[in-house]
Design a protein around this motif. Structure first.
Motif, PDB file in Angstrom:
ATOM      1  N   ILE A 140       0.898  -1.283  -0.147  1.00 13.26           N
ATOM      2  CA  ILE A 140       0.080  -0.223  -0.109  1.00 13.26           C
ATOM      3  C   ILE A 140       1.042   1.198  -0.056  1.00 13.26           C
ATOM      4  CG2 ILE A 140      -1.764   1.373   1.231  1.00 13.26           C
ATOM      5  CD1 ILE A 140      -2.789  -1.354   2.330  1.00 13.26           C
ATOM      6  N   LYS A 141       2.015   1.095   0.751  1.00 15.58           N
ATOM      7  CA  LYS A 141       2.898   2.514   0.649  1.00 15.58           C
ATOM      8  C   LYS A 141       3.331   2.685  -0.523  1.00 15.58           C
ATOM      9  CE  LYS A 141       7.123   4.150   3.013  1.00 15.58           C
ATOM     10  NZ  LYS A 141       8.196   3.752   3.958  1.00 15.58           N
ATOM     11  N   ILE A 142       3.848   1.415  -1.294  1.00 17.46           N
ATOM     12  CA  ILE A 142       4.458   1.679  -2.699  1.00 17.46           C
ATOM     13  C   ILE A 142       3.517   2.327  -3.453  1.00 17.46           C
ATOM     14  CG2 ILE A 142       5.362   0.777  -4.762  1.00 17.46           C
ATOM     15  CD1 ILE A 142       7.274   0.690  -2.512  1.00 17.46           C
ATOM     16  N   ILE A 143       2.180   1.735  -3.583  1.00 19.73           N
ATOM     17  CA  ILE A 143       1.002   2.511  -4.426  1.00 19.73           C
ATOM     18  C   ILE A 143       0.929   3.965  -3.973  1.00 19.73           C
ATOM     19  CG2 ILE A 143      -1.331   2.244  -4.956  1.00 19.73           C
ATOM     20  CD1 ILE A 143      -1.128  -0.803  -4.190  1.00 19.73           C
ATOM     21  N   ALA A 144       1.018   4.344  -2.753  1.00 18.36           N
ATOM     22  CA  ALA A 144       0.696   5.792  -2.436  1.00 18.36           C
ATOM     23  C   ALA A 144       1.857   6.452  -2.819  1.00 18.36           C
ATOM     24  CB  ALA A 144       0.588   5.582  -0.762  1.00 18.36           C
ATOM     25  N   GLY A 145       3.104   6.088  -2.918  1.00 21.04           N
ATOM     26  CA  GLY A 145       4.377   6.620  -3.212  1.00 21.04           C
ATOM     27  C   GLY A 145       4.327   7.239  -4.871  1.00 21.04           C
ATOM     28  N   VAL A 146       3.857   6.059  -5.260  1.00 17.96           N
ATOM     29  CA  VAL A 146       3.752   6.073  -7.099  1.00 17.96           C
ATOM     30  C   VAL A 146       2.415   7.178  -7.330  1.00 17.96           C
ATOM     31  CG1 VAL A 146       3.431   5.106  -9.365  1.00 17.96           C
ATOM     32  CG2 VAL A 146       4.759   4.012  -7.642  1.00 17.96           C
ATOM     33  N   LEU A 147       1.439   7.032  -6.426  1.00 17.19           N
ATOM     34  CA  LEU A 147       0.382   8.106  -6.780  1.00 17.19           C
ATOM     35  C   LEU A 147       0.790   9.449  -6.352  1.00 17.19           C
ATOM     36  CD1 LEU A 147      -2.843   6.559  -5.247  1.00 17.19           C
ATOM     37  CD2 LEU A 147      -2.641   7.409  -7.539  1.00 17.19           C
ATOM     38  N   ARG A 202      -1.905   0.678 -10.612  1.00 17.60           N
ATOM     39  CA  ARG A 202      -1.595  -0.303 -11.396  1.00 17.60           C
ATOM     40  C   ARG A 202      -0.085  -0.445 -11.203  1.00 17.60           C
ATOM     41  NH1 ARG A 202      -6.059  -2.698 -14.060  1.00 17.60           N
ATOM     42  NH2 ARG A 202      -7.851  -1.379 -13.954  1.00 17.60           N
ATOM     43  N   ILE A 203       0.760   0.672 -11.444  1.00 18.59           N
ATOM     44  CA  ILE A 203       2.232   0.363 -11.648  1.00 18.59           C
ATOM     45  C   ILE A 203       2.703   0.406 -10.195  1.00 18.59           C
ATOM     46  CG2 ILE A 203       4.082   2.070 -11.804  1.00 18.59           C
ATOM     47  CD1 ILE A 203       3.158   2.858 -14.359  1.00 18.59           C
ATOM     48  N   GLY A 204       2.222   0.922  -9.347  1.00 21.85           N
ATOM     49  CA  GLY A 204       2.472   0.913  -7.964  1.00 21.85           C
ATOM     50  C   GLY A 204       2.461  -0.434  -7.204  1.00 21.85           C
ATOM     51  N   TYR A 205       1.085  -1.074  -7.606  1.00 23.30           N
ATOM     52  CA  TYR A 205       0.998  -2.656  -7.360  1.00 23.30           C
ATOM     53  C   TYR A 205       1.938  -3.512  -7.815  1.00 23.30           C
ATOM     54  CZ  TYR A 205      -1.026  -7.209  -7.486  1.00 23.30           C
ATOM     55  OH  TYR A 205      -1.281  -8.414  -7.373  1.00 23.30           O
ATOM     56  N   CYS A 206       2.119  -3.213  -9.070  1.00 22.19           N
ATOM     57  CA  CYS A 206       3.152  -4.197  -9.907  1.00 22.19           C
ATOM     58  C   CYS A 206       4.559  -3.881  -9.485  1.00 22.19           C
ATOM     59  CB  CYS A 206       3.144  -3.727 -11.503  1.00 22.19           C
ATOM     60  SG  CYS A 206       1.746  -4.253 -12.118  1.00 22.19           S
ATOM     61  N   TYR A 207       4.931  -2.783  -9.137  1.00 22.57           N
ATOM     62  CA  TYR A 207       6.435  -2.787  -8.415  1.00 22.57           C
ATOM     63  C   TYR A 207       6.174  -3.178  -7.222  1.00 22.57           C
ATOM     64  CZ  TYR A 207      10.054  -0.030  -6.320  1.00 22.57           C
ATOM     65  OH  TYR A 207      11.143   0.409  -5.363  1.00 22.57           O
ATOM     66  N   GLY A 208       5.211  -2.793  -6.452  1.00 20.10           N
ATOM     67  CA  GLY A 208       5.020  -3.088  -4.953  1.00 20.10           C
ATOM     68  C   GLY A 208       5.125  -4.641  -4.605  1.00 20.10           C
ATOM     69  N   LEU A 209       4.705  -5.397  -5.631  1.00 21.71           N
ATOM     70  CA  LEU A 209       4.896  -6.899  -5.509  1.00 21.71           C
ATOM     71  C   LEU A 209       6.142  -7.312  -5.047  1.00 21.71           C
ATOM     72  CD1 LEU A 209       2.522  -8.477  -8.135  1.00 21.71           C
ATOM     73  CD2 LEU A 209       2.009  -8.061  -5.689  1.00 21.71           C
ATOM     74  N   GLU A 247       5.131 -21.223  -7.851  1.00 23.49           N
ATOM     75  CA  GLU A 247       4.462 -21.053  -9.054  1.00 23.49           C
ATOM     76  C   GLU A 247       3.602 -19.883  -9.421  1.00 23.49           C
ATOM     77  OE1 GLU A 247       3.475 -24.101 -12.872  1.00 23.49           O
ATOM     78  OE2 GLU A 247       2.774 -24.678 -10.772  1.00 23.49           O
ATOM     79  N   PRO A 248       2.313 -19.846  -8.634  1.00 27.40           N
ATOM     80  CA  PRO A 248       1.617 -18.741  -8.633  1.00 27.40           C
ATOM     81  C   PRO A 248       2.045 -17.326  -8.288  1.00 27.40           C
ATOM     82  CG  PRO A 248       1.148 -19.899  -6.404  1.00 27.40           C
ATOM     83  CD  PRO A 248       1.967 -20.737  -7.639  1.00 27.40           C
ATOM     84  N   ILE A 249       3.199 -17.431  -7.316  1.00 27.87           N
ATOM     85  CA  ILE A 249       3.733 -16.073  -7.106  1.00 27.87           C
ATOM     86  C   ILE A 249       4.609 -15.701  -8.256  1.00 27.87           C
ATOM     87  CG2 ILE A 249       5.932 -15.208  -5.884  1.00 27.87           C
ATOM     88  CD1 ILE A 249       4.857 -16.677  -3.492  1.00 27.87           C
ATOM     89  N   TYR A 250       5.185 -16.446  -9.206  1.00 27.09           N
ATOM     90  CA  TYR A 250       6.016 -16.115 -10.179  1.00 27.09           C
ATOM     91  C   TYR A 250       4.910 -15.756 -11.420  1.00 27.09           C
ATOM     92  CZ  TYR A 250       9.625 -16.418 -13.849  1.00 27.09           C
ATOM     93  OH  TYR A 250      10.836 -16.286 -14.755  1.00 27.09           O
ATOM     94  N   HIS A 251       4.073 -16.515 -11.614  1.00 28.13           N
ATOM     95  CA  HIS A 251       3.085 -16.015 -12.247  1.00 28.13           C
ATOM     96  C   HIS A 251       2.399 -14.722 -12.203  1.00 28.13           C
ATOM     97  CE1 HIS A 251      -0.332 -16.234 -15.375  1.00 28.13           C
ATOM     98  NE2 HIS A 251      -1.028 -16.029 -14.575  1.00 28.13           N
ATOM     99  N   GLU A 252       1.875 -14.370 -10.932  1.00 27.16           N
ATOM    100  CA  GLU A 252       1.711 -12.865 -10.564  1.00 27.16           C
ATOM    101  C   GLU A 252       2.763 -12.014 -10.743  1.00 27.16           C
ATOM    102  OE1 GLU A 252      -1.518 -10.170  -9.407  1.00 27.16           O
ATOM    103  OE2 GLU A 252      -1.457 -12.310  -9.934  1.00 27.16           O
ATOM    104  N   LEU A 253       4.122 -12.201 -10.578  1.00 25.00           N
ATOM    105  CA  LEU A 253       5.319 -11.348 -11.077  1.00 25.00           C
ATOM    106  C   LEU A 253       5.496 -11.200 -12.257  1.00 25.00           C
ATOM    107  CD1 LEU A 253       7.795 -12.748  -8.265  1.00 25.00           C
ATOM    108  CD2 LEU A 253       6.934 -10.227  -8.463  1.00 25.00           C
TER     109      LEU A 253
END
Length: 773
Positions: free
Chosen positions: A167-174, A199-206, A256-262
């Protein structure tokens, strides 16, 4: 290419490190620091209110007290200034930036006046913000993603920490994106840019839960960690994703599911950047990952690391983690932002490492503090990390920000605040021992601790928000666990109570009706309504759980009877209910009709068993419940007459009130009538159940559209087969979701007027909008 860029960045970090070391070696280093501290003290305004102890203990009324004393403006201005300095890398001294900080502080102040501390991170308040920015679809997407991420985080990782960081990363990108928006930007363009930022914040924050935390934890074997890190490294060096085809280890089902989300996240980041930013993104991402890997692979048992090996990776990872955000967008303002970020990173990292020193020692992690603690007696060449911390502070104040007074005040306020928080957490004796271990010089140490002791009012809003976020996430998780336990325990207990006993062996006909009634009461029922009755009666009004058992039965008998009628061939003609054939399918329509009628009368009989309560209240109760039964029948007729017709939203709302809302209302109003609740409470109950019922029905409509019959426990797609108007057919899927969340928010707001803070009902609303059946 990225290896060469890493070497270039390493040289820059080396030069910064040498400058910091050179300061430490200067005879006047501590004298200069003392001068800065004295200037800080002179400009530090005295105040008649010492709020430090309030802030450090996170008093719920902290912000209100600041407002009452006229200190909220100064507190917010300083806090917002620090965010611009640290997270956005801005020069806070310019007139334009000061005006911007003042404007943001005013916006925050207005928001705080409108919401309590408890509301800052509620789903309802966050949705209202998204609604204001036309980001409802973004909100739906993010909620779904956060739920998915939570399901993927393996045992052994801190889910609350992962959620907070994400959430912090998403807020930072925002924040970065918002600062680049021009006043003339249209609402449509603004919404699109903010959606992309989320969406960028979420993807980076992962990367924090799914790379850093996973590789730091003991979930994977060392061999698996090496495989996983190799996949990430190859992707960042080449820009090409490597499929997870083979996996040598026992934890493929985790990875596997973690790598798929990444993988999905990386593709989004790659495809949604300007071409000129892509190389910059790869460079900073690789810098961050590689520096993290160097640090992660260090062993506290190795006594031979040089000072450069201890500090250079920290400079690189702390600066590149911030500059990754800068690579996502094209920025117009350029007031040496990236330079400021580069120099500032290690300041935060050294402050965090000092605060986390105990945990780092426990996990055998190498940080400047843990390494110094272990080898300081054997290695006189090791740099004291606390002295290095103050060298960074001096460099920032005098070299990067050229002795600017405002910046000096902010940086030193933050440093003093960190030490005060550390002393509060550790206690005076342990704090004193740590300060002695990391002594810079006797005179400076003594002066510093006097400043820490005497300086007041250095709390920061972002710390309060962080602590409140952690507290809220932890509380929400506890409430969810409690809700699930209540649901399961109460369902089992209620199921045992509901079965109708055969008391008259001669009444054969009654036996068949009782069998049919019991058949309908069984199956995979949610039992939401009797649970609501139980919670409202016991927690809301303090009624005896044992005494209100007949009320629970009455509520469920009324509800089950309405379902039997609803499923009949002459009405919805449903074949499945509660995961099994409907009653008319199992018996026949005549038995179903008679059983449903019988159960409505059984519900009235149960109410007469409430003998411990005043007779006039029971009469009021029976009058109310029979009126509700009549209303439900009216609702069912309205539903039948509506088939094949195109209804308006207002007509659907009225239909929901009769079909679903009054069932929820009865579940809460009936114990309220027994308890003799005041009018304000009954009004709040009606408001809550009206909106809860509509939200529930819209979710049902959405599940009918996209759900799985085996999960739902009833036939999916039946609304379409019956040509029924639903919120989905009238509004479309996306708009129906918006309507559902609006009613969710209205229901949550209605709860504020309930007699007690009933967390079950808040969790019930979360369950209603997030359920899968």
């Amino acid at each position: 290419m990225v290896d060469q860029q890493y070497q270039t960045a390493e040289k820059k970090a080396q030069a910064y490190f040498q400058a910091l070391v050179k300061q430490l070696d200067e005879p006047q280093f501590t004298a200069k620091l003392t001068e800065d501290m004295q200037a800080y003290q002179r400009h530090k305004k005295s105040s008649f209110l010492n709020y430090d102890h309030i802030a450090l203990t996170q008093d719920q009324q902290f912000l209100q007290k600041l407002g009452q004393k006229g200190m909220l403006d100064d507190y917010l201005h300083r806090s917002i200034s620090y965010i611009y300095l640290r997270d956005l890398g801005r020069d806070i001294t310019s007139t334009t930036m000061q005006q911007r900080i003042k404007s943001v502080a005013e916006d925050v102040k207005t928001y705080l006046h409108q919401h309590s501390n408890q509301d800052l991170f509620s789903l309802a308040k966050l949705y209202r913000i998204a609604e204001k920015e036309s980001l409802e679809a973004t909100y739906f997407w993010l909620m779904k993603k956060l739920k998915h991420v939570s399901s993927l985080i393996p045992e052994g990782l801190n889910k609350v920490h992962a959620q907070r960081k994400l959430i912090k990363i998403i807020a930072g990108v925002l924040m970065h994106e918002i600062e680049e928006l021009q006043e003339e930007t249209s609402q449509d363009v603004r919404a699109k840019r903010l959606d992309k930022a989320v969406r960028i914040g979420y993807c980076y924050g992962l990367t924090y839960p799914f790379i850093d935390d996973l590789l730091d934890a003991s979930v994977l074997s060392n061999q698996e960690k090496n495989q996983f890190a190799s996949l990430i490294r190859h992707t960042l060096r080449t820009g090409v994703l490597t499929p997870l085809s083979e996996w040598d280890g026992d934890n493929r089902e985790i990875v596997e599911p973690i790598y798929h989300e990444l993988t999905d996240a990386f593709i989004y980041l790659k495809e949604n950047q300007e071409p000129e930013n892509l190389d910059n993104f790869y460079q900073n991402a690789y810098l961050f990952f590689h520096a993290q890997e160097i640090d992660r692979n260090k062993s506290l048992d190795n006594p031979d690391y040089t000072n450069e090996e201890v500090y250079i990776p920290i400079i690189l990872k702390s600066s590149s983690s911030r500059m990754i955000v800068r690579s996502f967008q094209t920025f117009f303002a350029n007031d040496q932002v990236e330079e400021h970020m580069f120099y500032y990173g290690i300041y935060n990292q050294l402050a965090d490492d000092l605060a986390d020193m105990e945990q780092d020692l426990a996990s055998n992690s190498v940080t400047p503090y843990t390494y110094f603690l272990k080898y300081r007696d054997q290695r006189p060449d090791l740099i004291n990390p606390f002295a290095m911390y103050w060298s960074v502070i001096s460099y920032l104040i005098n070299n990067v920000y050229k002795g600017d007074e405002k910046t000096r005040q902010i940086i030193l306020n933050r440093a003093i605040n960190g030490l005060k928080r550390l002393r509060k957490r550790l206690g005076k004796q342990q704090y004193k021992e740590i300060m002695q271990t990391f002594s810079v010089s006797p005179s400076f140490d003594s002066f510093l601790q006097k400043v820490v002791e005497r300086t007041k009012n250095v709390a920061f809003f972002d710390k309060l928000i962080r602590d409140k976020m952690v507290e809220t996430l932890q509380q929400q998780e506890k409430e969810k666990v409690r809700f699930r336990k209540t649901i399961e325990g109460a369902r089992d207990a209620i199921n045992q109570l509901l079965m109708i006993k055969k008391t008259d062996q001669k009444a054969i006909v009654n036996h068949s009706i009782m069998d049919a009634a019991n058949y309908s009461l069984q199956g995979d029922a949610k039992r939401l309504r009797p649970m609501m009755t139980w919670v409202m009666a016991t927690e809301g009004f303090g009624l005896s759980g044992k005494d209100i058992i007949p009320l629970l039965k009455a509520i469920e008998y009324m509800h089950t009877a309405s379902l039997i009628f609803d499923d009949l061939p002459s009405q919805d003609n449903a074949q499945i209910r509660r995961g099994r054939p409907t009653l008319h399918e199992e018996y026949n329509s005549a038995v179903a009709e008679l059983t449903a009628l019988w159960m409505t009368q059984k519900a009235v009989q149960e109410q007469t068993e409430l003998r411990k309560y005043q007779a006039d209240k029971i009469l009021d109760l029976i009058a109310y419940s029979t009126r509700m039964t009549q209303d439900m029948c009216m609702g069912q007729i309205m539903d039948l007459e509506a088939k094949g017709k195109e209804l308006s939203v207002e007509e659907l709302n009225r239909l929901c009130l009769y079909k679903t809302g009054i069932g929820f209302e009865a579940a809460l109003m009936m114990p309220a009538i027994v308890a003799g609740a005041r009018e304000g409470v009954t009004k709040a109950i009606k408001q809550f159940t009206y909106h809860a019922g509509i939200a529930f029905q819209i979710k049902d409509d959405l599940l009918d559209l996209e759900g799985d019959s085996t999960v739902l426990g009833k036939q999916a797609g039946i609304d379409s087969q019956n040509n029924s108007s639903t919120f989905v057919t009238v509004l479309g899927e996306e708009q129906a979701k918006k309507e559902m969340w609006k009613h969710y928010c209205d229901a949550i707001e209605a709860l504020e007027n309930f007699p007690h803070n009933i967390s079950f009902l808040k969790q019930l609303m979360d369950y209603i909008v997030q359920r899968e059946k």
